[in-house]
Design a protein around this motif. Structure first.
Motif, mmCIF file in Angstrom:
data_model
loop_
_atom_site.group_PDB
_atom_site.id
_atom_site.type_symbol
_atom_site.label_atom_id
_atom_site.label_comp_id
_atom_site.label_asym_id
_atom_site.label_seq_id
_atom_site.Cartn_x
_atom_site.Cartn_y
_atom_site.Cartn_z
ATOM 1 N N HIS A 138 1.044 -1.558 0.136
ATOM 2 C CA HIS A 138 -0.339 -0.265 0.112
ATOM 3 C C HIS A 138 1.079 1.496 0.187
ATOM 4 O O HIS A 138 1.980 1.674 0.551
ATOM 5 N N ARG A 139 0.497 2.343 -0.734
ATOM 6 C CA ARG A 139 1.081 3.218 -0.709
ATOM 7 C C ARG A 139 0.543 4.531 0.136
ATOM 8 O O ARG A 139 -0.753 4.418 0.422
ATOM 9 N N LEU A 140 1.389 5.043 1.168
ATOM 10 C CA LEU A 140 1.396 6.092 2.400
ATOM 11 C C LEU A 140 1.839 7.469 1.642
ATOM 12 O O LEU A 140 2.788 7.681 1.789
ATOM 13 N N HIS A 141 0.940 8.301 1.851
ATOM 14 C CA HIS A 141 1.131 9.798 1.289
ATOM 15 C C HIS A 141 0.648 11.079 2.652
ATOM 16 O O HIS A 141 0.925 10.465 3.337
ATOM 17 N N PHE A 142 2.470 11.047 2.513
ATOM 18 C CA PHE A 142 2.983 11.986 3.744
ATOM 19 C C PHE A 142 3.290 13.553 3.448
ATOM 20 O O PHE A 142 3.983 13.636 2.185
ATOM 21 N N GLN A 143 2.730 14.440 4.133
ATOM 22 C CA GLN A 143 3.851 16.019 4.534
ATOM 23 C C GLN A 143 4.751 15.987 5.319
ATOM 24 O O GLN A 143 5.193 15.083 6.230
ATOM 25 N N LEU A 144 6.356 15.877 4.709
ATOM 26 C CA LEU A 144 7.678 16.309 5.241
ATOM 27 C C LEU A 144 7.772 18.419 5.624
ATOM 28 O O LEU A 144 8.023 18.570 4.056
ATOM 29 N N ALA A 145 8.172 18.425 6.217
ATOM 30 C CA ALA A 145 8.725 19.788 6.733
ATOM 31 C C ALA A 145 9.658 19.567 7.248
ATOM 32 O O ALA A 145 9.348 18.480 9.065
ATOM 33 N N GLY A 146 10.712 20.387 7.806
ATOM 34 C CA GLY A 146 11.784 20.732 8.797
ATOM 35 C C GLY A 146 12.698 19.622 9.032
ATOM 36 O O GLY A 146 13.373 18.565 8.138
ATOM 37 N N GLU A 147 14.096 20.365 10.217
ATOM 38 C CA GLU A 147 14.879 18.702 10.792
ATOM 39 C C GLU A 147 14.870 18.621 12.105
ATOM 40 O O GLU A 147 14.502 19.483 12.690
ATOM 41 N N GLY A 148 15.453 17.652 12.668
ATOM 42 C CA GLY A 148 15.787 17.500 14.235
ATOM 43 C C GLY A 148 15.345 16.184 14.193
ATOM 44 O O GLY A 148 14.456 14.697 12.803
ATOM 45 N N GLU A 149 14.688 15.685 15.641
ATOM 46 C CA GLU A 149 13.579 14.823 15.669
ATOM 47 C C GLU A 149 12.271 14.635 15.489
ATOM 48 O O GLU A 149 12.094 16.157 14.699
ATOM 49 N N THR A 150 11.864 14.325 14.963
ATOM 50 C CA THR A 150 10.781 13.583 14.424
ATOM 51 C C THR A 150 9.651 13.642 15.033
ATOM 52 O O THR A 150 9.430 13.258 16.005
ATOM 53 N N LEU A 151 8.892 13.981 14.536
ATOM 54 C CA LEU A 151 7.614 14.430 15.016
ATOM 55 C C LEU A 151 6.092 13.520 14.210
ATOM 56 O O LEU A 151 5.961 14.485 12.891
ATOM 57 N N LEU A 152 5.356 12.832 14.658
ATOM 58 C CA LEU A 152 4.894 12.709 13.474
ATOM 59 C C LEU A 152 3.399 13.457 14.321
ATOM 60 O O LEU A 152 2.703 12.225 15.464
ATOM 61 N N LEU A 153 2.364 13.053 12.923
ATOM 62 C CA LEU A 153 1.232 13.834 13.623
ATOM 63 C C LEU A 153 -0.080 12.712 13.002
ATOM 64 O O LEU A 153 0.390 12.333 11.484
ATOM 65 N N ILE A 154 -0.638 12.568 13.606
ATOM 66 C CA ILE A 154 -1.811 11.254 13.539
ATOM 67 C C ILE A 154 -3.142 12.244 12.948
ATOM 68 O O ILE A 154 -3.963 12.918 14.155
ATOM 69 N N HIS A 155 -4.368 12.347 11.814
ATOM 70 C CA HIS A 155 -4.700 12.626 11.887
ATOM 71 C C HIS A 155 -6.071 11.710 12.376
ATOM 72 O O HIS A 155 -6.139 10.893 12.703
ATOM 73 N N GLY A 156 -6.915 12.164 12.572
ATOM 74 C CA GLY A 156 -8.505 11.696 13.078
ATOM 75 C C GLY A 156 -9.753 11.331 12.169
ATOM 76 O O GLY A 156 -9.280 11.100 10.719
ATOM 77 N N SER A 157 -10.487 11.340 12.455
ATOM 78 C CA SER A 157 -12.183 11.018 11.513
ATOM 79 C C SER A 157 -11.459 11.704 10.228
ATOM 80 O O SER A 157 -12.355 13.292 10.516
ATOM 81 N N LEU A 158 -12.570 10.977 8.885
ATOM 82 C CA LEU A 158 -12.755 12.554 7.774
ATOM 83 C C LEU A 158 -11.298 13.496 6.833
ATOM 84 O O LEU A 158 -12.180 13.969 6.463
ATOM 85 N N CYS A 159 -10.269 12.975 7.507
ATOM 86 C CA CYS A 159 -9.606 14.169 7.855
ATOM 87 C C CYS A 159 -8.221 13.363 6.894
ATOM 88 O O CYS A 159 -8.399 11.979 6.367
ATOM 89 N N ASP A 160 -6.992 14.051 7.122
ATOM 90 C CA ASP A 160 -5.898 13.651 6.071
ATOM 91 C C ASP A 160 -4.394 14.599 6.786
ATOM 92 O O ASP A 160 -4.786 15.575 7.030
ATOM 93 N N TYR A 161 -3.905 14.482 5.879
ATOM 94 C CA TYR A 161 -2.337 15.672 5.572
ATOM 95 C C TYR A 161 -2.940 16.875 5.993
ATOM 96 O O TYR A 161 -1.743 17.220 6.473
ATOM 97 N N ARG A 162 -3.560 17.295 5.074
ATOM 98 C CA ARG A 162 -4.582 18.585 5.270
ATOM 99 C C ARG A 162 -5.047 18.898 6.394
ATOM 100 O O ARG A 162 -4.472 20.455 6.522
ATOM 101 N N TYR A 163 -4.925 18.781 7.049
ATOM 102 C CA TYR A 163 -5.503 18.767 8.395
ATOM 103 C C TYR A 163 -5.018 19.847 8.690
ATOM 104 O O TYR A 163 -5.871 20.084 10.264
ATOM 105 N N TRP A 164 -3.743 19.337 9.023
ATOM 106 C CA TRP A 164 -2.096 19.993 10.055
ATOM 107 C C TRP A 164 -1.719 21.137 9.011
ATOM 108 O O TRP A 164 -0.288 21.472 9.410
#
Length: 267
Positions: free
Chosen positions: A12-38
């Motif tokens: 399966h393909r996972l689409h994601f937005q990536l920004a910045g450098e340093g330690e990684t922070l993973l943002l997990i959206h809720g119902s009816l949303c996607d990476y645009r939510y953030w």
């Protein structure tokens, strides 16, 4: 910010937005949303961290339009475990989940504690083991979806989680995102009354931040109350002037609370 695709997740393909450098922070959206939510979190939080915001399996831009057995909390958790191992193979990551995404985040932290540097749960709505089962709050929305009443279905769902009249006040980009993910509810309804083990959660050793909206429905606060009592290492903040979608309703306060916690978690 860049949009990337990772394809090695059980085919399966996972689409994601990536920004910045340093330690990684993973943002997990809720119902009816996607990476645009953030959209208000990536610019702010990527100033000091590498921020990864994926669209979970079955959400836009490859949204499921029919019921699918691969749509589940456990599958989403496993997918993200694979993604973390790809993007941050040598260091654990900070994990932030909102609403249903908080359930995914908690499952991920319990499933792979070695990958979790810290955990942030924003307005989780899950049931705990031992609590009575309830009628699905979005059953009416699903019935309307099946009849083709998409706008009414989405209004039912959003108003239920954020308060009456919320859907009517939503801006255009948010409504577009929600409509793009409308039919994920056909799969999500199958996980109704899925329970969280408090014993399992209480075994977490990482720092935990619990976030609630000052105007969120009371059921979310009750989840935070229980977690606050069970997790000795948990701290808690309330975002003023905001309901369930607190990262949008008061992005400045939300981002500041997250940034402060991350600073403490890495010091």
């Amino acid at each position: 910010m860049t949009v990337q695709t990772y394809t090695n997740v059980s085919g399966h393909r996972l689409h994601f937005q990536l920004a910045g450098e340093g330690e990684t922070l993973l943002l997990i959206h809720g119902s009816l949303c996607d990476y645009r939510y953030w959209r208000w979190q990536l610019p702010a939080l990527s100033q000091n961290h590498q921020v990864v915001a994926p669209s979970l399996r079955g959400y836009w831009p490859e949204a499921f339009t029919t019921e699918d057995d691969t749509f589940s909390i456990a599958q989403h958790s496993r997918d993200l475990q694979t993604l973390i191992q790809e993007l941050s193979p040598d260091r654990p990551v900070h994990v932030l989940g909102h609403s249903r995404g908080a359930h995914v985040a908690l499952d991920l932290a319990c499933r792979a504690p070695e990958l979790t540097r810290s955990l942030i749960l924003a307005d989780p709505g899950f049931r705990f083991e031992g609590e009575a089962e309830t009628t699905p709050s979005h059953s009416q929305a699903v019935d309307r979806l099946k009849r083709g009443e998409v706008d009414d279905a989405l209004a039912d769902f959003i108003d239920n989680v954020s308060g009456p009249g919320t859907w009517r006040q939503m801006v255009g980009w948010f409504k577009t995102m929600v409509k793009d993910n409308a039919y994920t509810l056909l799969s999500q309804i199958r996980e109704t009354n899925l329970a969280v083990s408090l014993d399992r959660a209480s075994g977490l050793q990482c720092p935990v931040l619990l976030i609630g909206g000052a105007n969120s429905p009371a059921r979310y606060g009750s989840r935070l109350d229980i977690l606050e009592q069970a997790l000795a290492q948990a701290s808690r903040v309330t975002i003023p002037l905001a309901s369930h979608g607190m990262n949008l309703g008061n992005a400045k306060a939300f981002n500041l609370a997250v940034a402060r916690f991350l600073d403490q978690a890495t010091s």
